[in-house]
Design a protein around this motif. Sequence first.
Motif, PDB file in Angstrom:
ATOM      1  N   PHE A  34       0.835  -1.202   0.000  1.00 35.56           N
ATOM      2  CA  PHE A  34       0.000   0.000   0.000  1.00 35.56           C
ATOM      3  C   PHE A  34       0.872   1.255   0.000  1.00 35.56           C
ATOM      4  O   PHE A  34       0.602   2.216  -0.733  1.00 35.56           O
ATOM      5  N   ILE A  35       1.909   1.262   0.822  1.00 35.48           N
ATOM      6  CA  ILE A  35       2.823   2.409   0.875  1.00 35.48           C
ATOM      7  C   ILE A  35       3.418   2.667  -0.508  1.00 35.48           C
ATOM      8  O   ILE A  35       3.505   3.819  -0.964  1.00 35.48           O
ATOM      9  N   LEU A  36       3.782   1.603  -1.200  1.00 32.48           N
ATOM     10  CA  LEU A  36       4.352   1.735  -2.544  1.00 32.48           C
ATOM     11  C   LEU A  36       3.310   2.284  -3.524  1.00 32.48           C
ATOM     12  O   LEU A  36       3.639   3.116  -4.383  1.00 32.48           O
ATOM     13  N   LYS A  84       2.821  11.246   5.424  1.00 36.77           N
ATOM     14  CA  LYS A  84       2.662  10.384   6.596  1.00 36.77           C
ATOM     15  C   LYS A  84       2.724   8.915   6.192  1.00 36.77           C
ATOM     16  O   LYS A  84       3.318   8.086   6.895  1.00 36.77           O
ATOM     17  N   ILE A  85       2.103   8.596   5.054  1.00 30.42           N
ATOM     18  CA  ILE A  85       2.066   7.200   4.603  1.00 30.42           C
ATOM     19  C   ILE A  85       3.415   6.768   4.049  1.00 30.42           C
ATOM     20  O   ILE A  85       3.963   5.726   4.445  1.00 30.42           O
ATOM     21  N   THR A  86       3.960   7.566   3.140  1.00 32.93           N
ATOM     22  CA  THR A  86       5.187   7.150   2.443  1.00 32.93           C
ATOM     23  C   THR A  86       6.413   7.145   3.348  1.00 32.93           C
ATOM     24  O   THR A  86       7.377   6.417   3.080  1.00 32.93           O
ATOM     25  N   LEU A 104      -2.574   3.550  11.192  1.00 34.37           N
ATOM     26  CA  LEU A 104      -1.350   4.307  10.978  1.00 34.37           C
ATOM     27  C   LEU A 104      -1.231   5.352  12.074  1.00 34.37           C
ATOM     28  O   LEU A 104      -2.180   6.112  12.311  1.00 34.37           O
ATOM     29  N   ASN A 105      -0.081   5.395  12.738  1.00 31.74           N
ATOM     30  CA  ASN A 105       0.152   6.334  13.841  1.00 31.74           C
ATOM     31  C   ASN A 105      -0.945   6.175  14.886  1.00 31.74           C
ATOM     32  O   ASN A 105      -1.197   5.080  15.360  1.00 31.74           O
TER      33      ASN A 105
END
Length: 253
Positions: A34-36, A84-86, A104-105
């Motif tokens: 997902f990050i990619l 924040k994601i990447t 996330l976080n």
Amino acid sequence: MKTFKILLTILVFNSSFLIAQDLKPEYQKFISKFILEVKNSDKEAIAKRIKFPFKREYPIPSVKDKADFIKRYNQIFDKVLIEKITKSGPAKDWSEVGWRGIMLNQGDLWIDTDGRIISINHQSDEELKIKNSLIAAQKKNVNSLISNFKEPIAILETSKFRIRIDDLGNNNYRYVSWGIKNKMTDKPDLVIENGIFVADGTGGNHHFEFKKGNFRYECHFIVLGEKNSAPAALIVYQSGKEILSQDAKIVSR
């Protein structure tokens, strides 16, 4: 933004009860993917992770479908959220929170254990502008006596009543009701301020409670309920005794 955090993060996931756990290797794998996807701005792949309609902060309309998501992608995934994601690490910044999913976080974004995006609790500057514009429009479409709200919470309809709940600021909730045949531009039949929010357990069910004299009005929102149960309900008590209970539909929220 405050109401968004309350109603999407605290209400649905009840963060006071969260027990975050390290992310399992199998979950880290799809989080990395997902990050990619976000790094590559792969809107098609990200859209496949979303179940539509996808809720945004009221009164911003929900994202209807894949085409609508791709059109609104930059509104939702702004530079702040993308960063924040990447810049996150699957093992360091993502954690599993029981049946509620993976966050996330501290809950900026939630994904279930199948890799589907459940909630995005981040609001871009562009969405904030849209929200403020829609709130201003709502204020013009209600009776002038009740146009002083800060943020709208919900509009409900029972078989007999149309009910509006607004935040006047600092979590001071207001209840306004009309007969079902009346419009919100008409003078309301009942207005009660100083209402409170009450969480009902850890599953996301909650209600707003309003008191006037020996009467108590409760507007219940059913997140987890029986099959085919109504999404909301109005219950009225007099001197602690229930005198009315009606199922309600959520017209907007």
